[in-house]
Design a protein around this motif. Structure first.
Motif, short mmCIF file in Angstrom:
data_model
loop_
_atom_site.label_atom_id
_atom_site.label_comp_id
_atom_site.label_asym_id
_atom_site.label_seq_id
_atom_site.Cartn_x
_atom_site.Cartn_y
_atom_site.Cartn_z
N VAL A 21 0.73 -1.24 0.05
CA VAL A 21 0.04 -0.01 0.08
C VAL A 21 0.70 1.13 0.08
O VAL A 21 1.83 1.29 0.94
CB VAL A 21 -0.80 -0.15 1.26
CG1 VAL A 21 -1.55 1.35 1.37
CG2 VAL A 21 -1.90 -1.21 1.39
N PRO A 22 0.63 2.13 -0.84
CA PRO A 22 1.43 3.35 -0.89
C PRO A 22 1.53 4.24 0.24
O PRO A 22 0.31 4.32 1.16
CB PRO A 22 0.94 4.29 -2.03
CG PRO A 22 0.00 3.26 -2.81
CD PRO A 22 -0.48 2.38 -1.75
N PHE A 23 2.60 4.60 0.87
CA PHE A 23 2.76 5.39 2.21
C PHE A 23 1.89 6.85 1.88
O PHE A 23 1.35 6.86 3.20
CB PHE A 23 4.11 5.81 2.37
CG PHE A 23 4.54 6.62 3.76
CD1 PHE A 23 4.29 5.73 4.89
CD2 PHE A 23 4.77 7.92 3.66
CE1 PHE A 23 4.35 6.42 5.81
CE2 PHE A 23 4.98 8.58 4.68
CZ PHE A 23 4.62 7.96 5.95
N GLN A 24 1.51 7.17 1.02
CA GLN A 24 0.33 8.21 0.64
C GLN A 24 -0.86 7.84 1.39
O GLN A 24 -1.58 8.55 1.88
CB GLN A 24 0.23 8.84 -0.52
CG GLN A 24 1.39 9.71 -1.01
CD GLN A 24 1.44 10.86 -0.05
OE1 GLN A 24 2.40 11.18 0.38
NE2 GLN A 24 0.43 11.61 0.08
N THR A 25 -1.03 6.51 1.13
CA THR A 25 -2.53 5.94 1.67
C THR A 25 -2.21 6.07 3.32
O THR A 25 -3.37 6.16 3.87
CB THR A 25 -2.78 4.84 1.15
OG1 THR A 25 -2.50 4.72 -0.39
CG2 THR A 25 -3.89 4.18 1.78
N THR A 26 -1.28 5.53 3.60
CA THR A 26 -0.84 5.64 5.25
C THR A 26 -1.07 6.98 5.59
O THR A 26 -1.95 7.18 6.74
CB THR A 26 0.40 5.09 5.72
OG1 THR A 26 0.52 3.69 5.23
CG2 THR A 26 0.62 4.91 7.01
N LEU A 27 -0.67 7.88 5.05
CA LEU A 27 -0.76 9.45 5.67
C LEU A 27 -2.31 9.82 5.41
O LEU A 27 -2.91 10.56 6.52
CB LEU A 27 0.07 10.46 4.78
CG LEU A 27 1.63 10.08 5.02
CD1 LEU A 27 2.42 10.82 3.94
CD2 LEU A 27 2.02 10.20 6.36
N LEU A 28 -2.88 9.39 4.30
CA LEU A 28 -4.32 9.61 4.30
C LEU A 28 -5.14 9.24 5.34
O LEU A 28 -6.01 9.74 5.97
CB LEU A 28 -4.98 8.99 2.91
CG LEU A 28 -6.36 9.35 2.68
CD1 LEU A 28 -7.06 10.70 2.61
CD2 LEU A 28 -6.82 8.64 1.56
N VAL A 29 -4.75 7.90 5.65
CA VAL A 29 -5.80 7.40 6.69
C VAL A 29 -5.36 7.92 8.24
O VAL A 29 -6.27 8.17 8.90
CB VAL A 29 -5.36 5.68 6.87
CG1 VAL A 29 -5.90 5.10 8.04
CG2 VAL A 29 -5.85 4.98 5.54
N LYS A 30 -4.24 8.30 8.59
CA LYS A 30 -3.70 8.83 9.61
C LYS A 30 -4.39 10.13 9.82
O LYS A 30 -4.86 10.53 10.88
CB LYS A 30 -2.26 8.97 9.56
CG LYS A 30 -1.66 9.86 10.77
CD LYS A 30 -0.08 10.00 10.83
CE LYS A 30 0.28 11.14 9.82
NZ LYS A 30 0.01 12.75 10.17
N ASP A 31 -4.49 10.89 8.67
CA ASP A 31 -4.96 12.13 8.84
C ASP A 31 -6.59 12.27 8.89
O ASP A 31 -7.17 13.17 9.27
CB ASP A 31 -4.40 13.00 7.66
CG ASP A 31 -2.91 13.37 7.83
OD1 ASP A 31 -2.54 13.32 8.93
OD2 ASP A 31 -2.33 13.94 6.82
N SER A 32 -7.15 11.38 8.13
CA SER A 32 -8.65 11.48 8.11
C SER A 32 -9.60 10.47 8.78
O SER A 32 -10.54 10.52 8.91
CB SER A 32 -8.88 11.55 6.36
OG SER A 32 -8.44 10.21 5.86
N CYS A 33 -8.98 9.26 9.07
CA CYS A 33 -9.69 8.05 9.58
C CYS A 33 -10.67 8.50 10.81
O CYS A 33 -9.65 8.86 11.88
CB CYS A 33 -8.79 7.01 9.75
SG CYS A 33 -9.95 5.45 10.50
#
Length: 161
Positions: A21-33
């Motif tokens: 999974v791209p690291f950008q997805t990790t950042l998206l989840v961290k910021d918006s989940c």
């Protein structure tokens, strides 16, 4: 009747596939989940209330359970479990600790011996009474940090629950 093997595709990758999974997805989840943010806030609140209640020997979960039992007549397990969003096994374990401390009683319902009635003992009521001012002070401090108090947050959380 012979069963056939289900050949539909599994949503999980096979163990030999190397999928990332791209690291950008990790950042998206961290910021918006929402779930992550609510869990983090819940843990932080729990720590604050645990710390505040520590001098009287309670955790925030025990305080909530004692408060849920503070009723005109002893409830059975089902409404208490529903109020606290707990399964019966978790509730039973939590009650056992408080029962051993002499803070609650768990007795068969005279009207239906399959049910158990949960009640605060005099010691439980006294401890709860000493916990309420601690809860109020801690709660007021936390609500003061929220713009507009906590009512909006409570409404929004209720909409998710």
């Amino acid at each position: 009747m012979r069963q056939t093997k289900d050949t539909t595709a599994s949503p999980l990758p096979s163990p030999v596939e190397d999928v990332s999974v791209p690291f950008q997805t990790t950042l998206l989840v961290k910021d918006s989940c929402l779930c992550l943010h609510v869990q983090r806030a819940a843990r932080a609140l729990a720590r604050r209330f645990d710390l505040a209640m520590r001098p009287i020997g309670l955790t925030n979960n025990q305080f909530s359970l004692l408060m849920a039992l503070n009723r005109p007549s002893p409830p059975s397990m089902a409404p208490v479990a529903a109020l606290l969003a707990m399964d019966r096994t978790t509730l039973t374990a939590a009650l056992r600790v408080l029962e051993k401390r002499g803070l609650v009683t768990v007795v068969p319902d005279p009207g239906d011996r399959r049910l158990r009635l949960l009640a605060l003992t005099p010691g439980g009521r006294n401890l709860l009474a000493s916990a309420v001012p601690i809860w109020k002070a801690t709660h007021e401090t936390l609500e003061a940090k929220l713009s507009g108090g906590g009512e909006s947050l409570r409404r929004q959380l209720a909409a998710l629950a």
